[in-house]
Design a protein around this motif. Structure first.
Motif, mmCIF file in Angstrom:
data_model
loop_
_atom_site.group_PDB
_atom_site.id
_atom_site.type_symbol
_atom_site.label_atom_id
_atom_site.label_comp_id
_atom_site.label_asym_id
_atom_site.label_seq_id
_atom_site.Cartn_x
_atom_site.Cartn_y
_atom_site.Cartn_z
ATOM 1 N N LEU A 213 32.708 33.965 35.768
ATOM 2 C CA LEU A 213 32.500 34.080 37.217
ATOM 3 C C LEU A 213 31.800 35.388 37.559
ATOM 4 C CD1 LEU A 213 35.968 32.781 38.488
ATOM 5 C CD2 LEU A 213 33.832 31.508 38.269
ATOM 6 N N ILE A 214 32.193 36.476 36.867
ATOM 7 C CA ILE A 214 31.543 37.765 37.105
ATOM 8 C C ILE A 214 30.069 37.692 36.724
ATOM 9 C CG2 ILE A 214 31.437 40.151 36.258
ATOM 10 C CD1 ILE A 214 34.490 40.165 36.230
ATOM 11 N N ARG A 215 29.775 37.037 35.583
ATOM 12 C CA ARG A 215 28.375 36.907 35.163
ATOM 13 C C ARG A 215 27.538 36.148 36.195
ATOM 14 N NH1 ARG A 215 30.810 35.677 29.853
ATOM 15 N NH2 ARG A 215 30.463 37.432 28.449
ATOM 16 N N LEU A 216 28.192 35.218 36.903
ATOM 17 C CA LEU A 216 27.488 34.433 37.925
ATOM 18 C C LEU A 216 27.460 35.134 39.280
ATOM 19 C CD1 LEU A 216 28.906 30.881 37.090
ATOM 20 C CD2 LEU A 216 26.557 31.686 36.704
ATOM 21 N N GLY A 217 28.157 36.261 39.380
ATOM 22 C CA GLY A 217 28.189 36.999 40.629
ATOM 23 C C GLY A 217 29.179 36.473 41.642
ATOM 24 N N VAL A 218 30.141 35.649 41.181
ATOM 25 C CA VAL A 218 31.131 35.091 42.109
ATOM 26 C C VAL A 218 32.562 35.507 41.713
ATOM 27 C CG1 VAL A 218 29.721 33.137 42.798
ATOM 28 C CG2 VAL A 218 31.192 32.918 40.792
ATOM 29 N N GLY A 219 32.677 36.578 40.915
ATOM 30 C CA GLY A 219 33.996 37.089 40.552
ATOM 31 C C GLY A 219 34.442 38.166 41.527
ATOM 32 N N GLY A 220 35.693 38.565 41.384
ATOM 33 C CA GLY A 220 36.202 39.617 42.251
ATOM 34 C C GLY A 220 37.660 39.893 41.987
ATOM 35 N N PRO A 221 38.242 40.832 42.737
ATOM 36 C CA PRO A 221 39.633 41.231 42.516
ATOM 37 C C PRO A 221 40.626 40.110 42.804
ATOM 38 C CG PRO A 221 38.452 42.866 43.834
ATOM 39 C CD PRO A 221 37.593 41.641 43.776
ATOM 40 N N LEU A 222 41.798 40.228 42.222
ATOM 41 C CA LEU A 222 42.899 39.296 42.436
ATOM 42 C C LEU A 222 43.973 39.985 43.260
ATOM 43 C CD1 LEU A 222 43.147 37.865 38.804
ATOM 44 C CD2 LEU A 222 41.757 37.023 40.703
ATOM 45 N N GLY A 223 44.434 39.323 44.319
ATOM 46 C CA GLY A 223 45.398 39.952 45.215
ATOM 47 C C GLY A 223 44.737 41.081 45.978
ATOM 48 N N ASN A 224 45.531 42.130 46.324
ATOM 49 C CA ASN A 224 44.928 43.257 47.052
ATOM 50 C C ASN A 224 44.128 44.171 46.133
ATOM 51 O OD1 ASN A 224 46.803 44.982 45.748
ATOM 52 N ND2 ASN A 224 48.258 44.870 47.458
ATOM 53 N N GLY A 225 44.252 43.966 44.822
ATOM 54 C CA GLY A 225 43.466 44.740 43.864
ATOM 55 C C GLY A 225 43.978 46.136 43.603
ATOM 56 N N ARG A 226 45.070 46.513 44.261
ATOM 57 C CA ARG A 226 45.594 47.871 44.068
ATOM 58 C C ARG A 226 46.593 47.949 42.918
ATOM 59 N NH1 ARG A 226 45.446 47.487 49.722
ATOM 60 N NH2 ARG A 226 47.683 47.123 49.888
ATOM 61 N N GLN A 227 46.896 46.789 42.296
ATOM 62 C CA GLN A 227 47.791 46.803 41.145
ATOM 63 C C GLN A 227 47.046 47.317 39.909
ATOM 64 O OE1 GLN A 227 46.375 44.145 42.498
ATOM 65 N NE2 GLN A 227 46.397 42.323 41.196
ATOM 66 N N TYR A 228 47.741 48.119 39.111
ATOM 67 C CA TYR A 228 47.143 48.669 37.894
ATOM 68 C C TYR A 228 47.294 47.676 36.746
ATOM 69 C CZ TYR A 228 46.386 53.288 39.871
ATOM 70 O OH TYR A 228 45.925 54.337 40.625
ATOM 71 N N TRP A 229 46.199 47.461 36.041
ATOM 72 C CA TRP A 229 46.218 46.657 34.817
ATOM 73 C C TRP A 229 45.919 47.573 33.639
ATOM 74 C CZ3 TRP A 229 42.948 41.557 35.700
ATOM 75 C CH2 TRP A 229 43.682 40.676 36.514
ATOM 76 N N PRO A 230 46.851 47.756 32.717
ATOM 77 C CA PRO A 230 46.533 48.509 31.503
ATOM 78 C C PRO A 230 45.604 47.664 30.636
ATOM 79 C CG PRO A 230 48.729 47.567 31.341
ATOM 80 C CD PRO A 230 48.232 47.232 32.716
ATOM 81 N N TRP A 231 44.526 48.221 30.170
ATOM 82 C CA TRP A 231 43.501 47.448 29.481
ATOM 83 C C TRP A 231 43.151 48.116 28.155
ATOM 84 C CZ3 TRP A 231 39.130 50.059 28.194
ATOM 85 C CH2 TRP A 231 38.905 51.261 28.881
ATOM 86 N N ILE A 232 42.561 47.348 27.247
ATOM 87 C CA ILE A 232 42.079 47.862 25.970
ATOM 88 C C ILE A 232 41.122 46.824 25.390
ATOM 89 C CG2 ILE A 232 44.040 46.875 24.686
ATOM 90 C CD1 ILE A 232 43.860 49.374 22.839
ATOM 91 N N THR A 233 40.079 47.277 24.706
ATOM 92 C CA THR A 233 39.147 46.331 24.099
ATOM 93 C C THR A 233 39.725 45.796 22.790
ATOM 94 O OG1 THR A 233 37.932 48.041 22.888
ATOM 95 C CG2 THR A 233 37.141 47.475 25.104
ATOM 96 N N LEU A 234 39.262 44.621 22.394
ATOM 97 C CA LEU A 234 39.766 43.993 21.174
ATOM 98 C C LEU A 234 39.545 44.860 19.928
ATOM 99 C CD1 LEU A 234 41.108 41.549 19.849
ATOM 100 C CD2 LEU A 234 38.855 40.457 19.739
ATOM 101 N N PRO A 235 38.358 45.489 19.744
ATOM 102 C CA PRO A 235 38.214 46.360 18.576
ATOM 103 C C PRO A 235 39.231 47.495 18.545
ATOM 104 C CG PRO A 235 36.061 45.861 19.496
ATOM 105 C CD PRO A 235 37.076 45.344 20.470
#
Length: 296
Positions: A177-199
């Motif tokens: 969806l992001i690649r198509l330009g139709v993605g965006g935040p979920l909920g109010n977007g103020r929640q923190y998501w801890p992230w890490i790349t697969l490598p």
């Protein structure tokens, strides 16, 4: 090292197995089907069946087994399956270790950032208390099961953040969806998501297998980001906007409990143990991770 992996066919397991083999380690995998190579051993975690010889001579056992957290709606039956699949697999491994005269030196048993529940903007190091969500209770019981390993075994419970990957993983449905330009935040977007790349996930597991670290470890990147920032930076790497927000009521309507357990909670996780031990990330910043996702 000789390393036994359960759940080796999943996203993390596949990449981790290839990483370990590529650096000269011997990888043995536990499979539910009939083994097709000498490095496979059959097991049935639901029935607690595993020949202890599968773990004999292993330097480390890495447990990645468990039904997918976000791939089905959270009905009562599915919640039960999430618990039993993880606890049965972990118990089967610790019971097999207990039958060996010389058990593996290290047991790395996956957990998740969901351990902390919905913690808002609070900074979460490994000493933080568990949350009160279903996922928090699942992680608490999952980690407790891992610590039933024999006393001589060093137990590590990596609390995984959201794994960013070019295909599949936590953003598998959002990235197209992001690649198509139709993605965006979920909920109010103020929640923190801890992230890490697969490598970096694979590198962290290799690091933990060869270190002296024990107990819980927050496996995430050092740069923290809320969902508004995460989606904006990733979309920018693809030269796309991220303006199509999905409100929380719509998420709850479509996903039910899954929305409140997985997408809307906030976990501002800090990888304190990995940082103190000197772990080096390939993608420590969100900008670097987004560029990697975009193939740059």
């Amino acid at each position: 090292m000789r390393i036994v992996i359960s759940g080796a066919s999943g996203l993390i397991g596949t990449h981790l197995s290839a990483t370990l083999r590529g650096t000269g380690h011997q990888v043995v995998t536990l499979v539910r089907r009939k083994p097709s190579t000498p490095t496979e051993f059959q097991w049935d975690p639901a029935a607690h069946r595993l020949d202890p010889s599968a773990l004999d001579g292993a330097d480390a056992v890495i447990n990645l087994s468990g039904a997918g957290i976000g791939d089905r709606p959270w009905t009562k039956h599915r919640i039960t399956e999430l618990f039993t699949s993880r606890l049965s697999a972990t118990q089967t491994l610790t019971q097999a270790m207990d039958k060996l005269d010389a058990p593996p030196r290290t047991f790395i048993s996956q957990s998740a950032s969901g351990y902390y529940g919905d913690s808002g903007p609070a900074q979460l190091q490994e000493t933080a208390s568990p949350g009160s969500t279903i996922l928090a209770r699942l992680c608490l019981e999952w980690e407790a099961a891992a610590h039933q390993a024999p006393p001589a075994v060093r137990v590590v419970t990596p609390r995984m953040g959201i794994v960013l990957n070019r295909s599949g993983g936590a953003l598998g449905r959002l990235l197209p969806l992001i690649r198509l330009g139709v993605g965006g935040p979920l909920g109010n977007g103020r929640q923190y998501w801890p992230w890490i790349t697969l490598p970096d996930v694979s590198a962290a597991f290799v690091f933990l297998a060869s270190s002296a670290i024990r107990g819980p470890v927050n496996v995430c990147a050092p740069e923290q980001a809320d969902v508004n920032t995460l989606t904006a930076v990733v979309a920018s790497a693809f030269h796309r906007p991220a303006i199509f927000r999905v409100p929380a009521p719509a998420l709850r309507l479509v996903l039910g409990k899954l929305a409140d357990e997985l997408l809307l909670p906030s976990q501002r996780m800090e990888p304190a143990v990995l940082e103190a031990a000197g772990f080096q990330w390939q993608h420590p910043s969100l900008g670097q991770a987004a560029a990697w996702l975009a193939g740059r």
